[in-house]
Design an enzyme around this catalytic site. Structure first.
Site, PDB file in Angstrom:
ATOM      1  N   LYS A  53       5.707 -17.148  30.213  1.00  0.00           N
ATOM      2  CA  LYS A  53       5.580 -16.143  29.147  1.00  0.00           C
ATOM      3  C   LYS A  53       5.723 -14.737  29.726  1.00  0.00           C
ATOM      4  CE  LYS A  53       2.895 -19.339  26.372  1.00  0.00           C
ATOM      5  NZ  LYS A  53       1.605 -19.882  25.967  1.00  0.00           N
ATOM      6  N   GLN A  97      -4.538 -18.551  26.154  1.00  0.00           N
ATOM      7  CA  GLN A  97      -3.887 -19.806  26.537  1.00  0.00           C
ATOM      8  C   GLN A  97      -4.853 -20.980  26.358  1.00  0.00           C
ATOM      9  OE1 GLN A  97      -0.561 -20.155  27.541  1.00  0.00           O
ATOM     10  NE2 GLN A  97      -1.022 -22.319  27.316  1.00  0.00           N
ATOM     11  N   ASP A 120       0.096 -16.364  18.250  1.00  0.00           N
ATOM     12  CA  ASP A 120       0.225 -17.827  18.205  1.00  0.00           C
ATOM     13  C   ASP A 120       0.140 -18.333  16.766  1.00  0.00           C
ATOM     14  OD1 ASP A 120       0.786 -19.074  20.601  1.00  0.00           O
ATOM     15  OD2 ASP A 120      -1.299 -19.048  21.296  1.00  0.00           O
TER      16      ASP A 120
END
Ligand code: NAP
Length: 283
Positions: A53, A97, A120
């Site tokens: 990322k 994460q 997300d």
């Protein structure tokens, strides 16, 4: 033999589009978008995802902030960091994460992220918007699958779509996006009797189970579009939930692992960060 849905090619196209827009905005005097990524603990796979990322951010011109916290981080400490990033006007997107170490409450952290910084799209507000068919931010993996289908002009409307897996991260939002595109959607899971009877009906089959090569050629119909979200290790090698070699002969389109959906996920995160940034600075 199936045509490969090339995640490398399409993800690069998405990243090029994002980079071009960021460049255009920079020329008009706007600052770069900024994504904050929080990683708690030492999970090896998570470290790889975070590194990928970060690399993607650098490639498209997104500033990335990394917060690497020890595995014994307390809930209050993580909460405080998310609160601070929520308030920070220079931060446009926040990503925690997953999975988090067991002692931390994942849903509570997701709920804490500011709705417009939730790149997300796991916050209940954003999940609700997807459900209502009015999303602002889309969950990266399902959005990546939809973009792949679009790039290869694979129409979803009126098709029998079968999603195997019902996680909040992949299966459920995937089914919603297919439904929004007018597919007729079935969701299967571990309690589904006779899974093959469902997968064999699928014009478009999306598999997100987490079990290496579980979907075999005899479980798909001739000419099916097969999307493999799975990421597993088998004999030291990365592989999907679909027996790629077997299904390649029977499907019309298929995604490889690696080189398919995983790359799309990262590219869609870049797109989401750009969207969050534009929401944030109101352009
Ligand atoms: P998850 O939360 O573990 O969910 C797995 C789902 O598969 C569950 O709904 C489970 O059913 C279902 N399942 C398990 N065994 C099954 C069986 N034998 N038959 C039918 N359904 C079965 O996993 P996830 O987070 O959705 O991830 C799934 C896979 O995708 C993993 O390999 C993960 O690494 C990968 N992944 C890839 C990306 C990417 O970017 N490519 C992103 C996210 C995840 P129940 O609900 O009944 O337990």
């Amino acid at each position: 033999m199936a045509q490969i849905l090339d995640g490398k090619l399409v993800s690069q196209k998405v990243k090029d589009e994002v980079a071009a827009e960021i460049k255009r905005l920079a020329e008009k005097g706007f600052r770069a978008p900024c994504l904050a990524v929080i990683l708690v603990g030492d999970d090896e796979a998570s470290k790889v995802y975070v590194r990928n990322k970060k690399r993607a951010c650098e490639a498209v011109g997104i500033q990335s902030l990394e917060y690497l916290l020890p595995a014994d981080t307390r809930q209050e400490e993580l909460d405080a960091l998310v609160d601070r990033l929520n308030r920070d006007d220079a931060v446009d997107g926040i990503l925690v994460q997953l999975p988090l170490p067991k002692h931390l409450n994942e849903q509570s952290i997701i709920n804490r992220i500011a709705v417009d910084k939730d790149v997300d799209a796991f916050h209940p507000h954003n999940v609700g918007k997807i459900m209502l068919g009015v999303p602002k931010l889309l969950p990266c993996t399902p959005a990546g699958v939809m973009r792949l289908l679009e790039e290869y002009s694979i129409s979803v409307s009126g098709k029998e779509c079968v999603v195997v897996g019902r996680s909040n991260i992949v299966g459920k939002p995937m089914a919603q996006l297919l439904l929004a595109a007018n597919g007729t959607v079935t969701i299967c899971h571990s309690r589904t009797p006779d899974l093959a009877a469902h997968t064999r009906r699928a014009d478009i089959l999306v598999v997100a189970i987490g079990k290496a090569k579980m979907i075999t050629a005899d479980m798909i119909q001739e000419g099916a579009v097969v999307i493999d979200v799975g990421m597993n290790r088998s004999e030291g090698k990365l592989c999907g939930d679909v027996d790629f070699e077997g299904c390649l002969q029977k499907a019309s389109y298929i995604t490889p692992v690696p080189g398919g959906v995983g790359l799309m996920t990262v590219a869609m995160l870049m797109q989401n960060t750009l969207t969050a940034y534009k929401l944030h600075i109101n352009i």
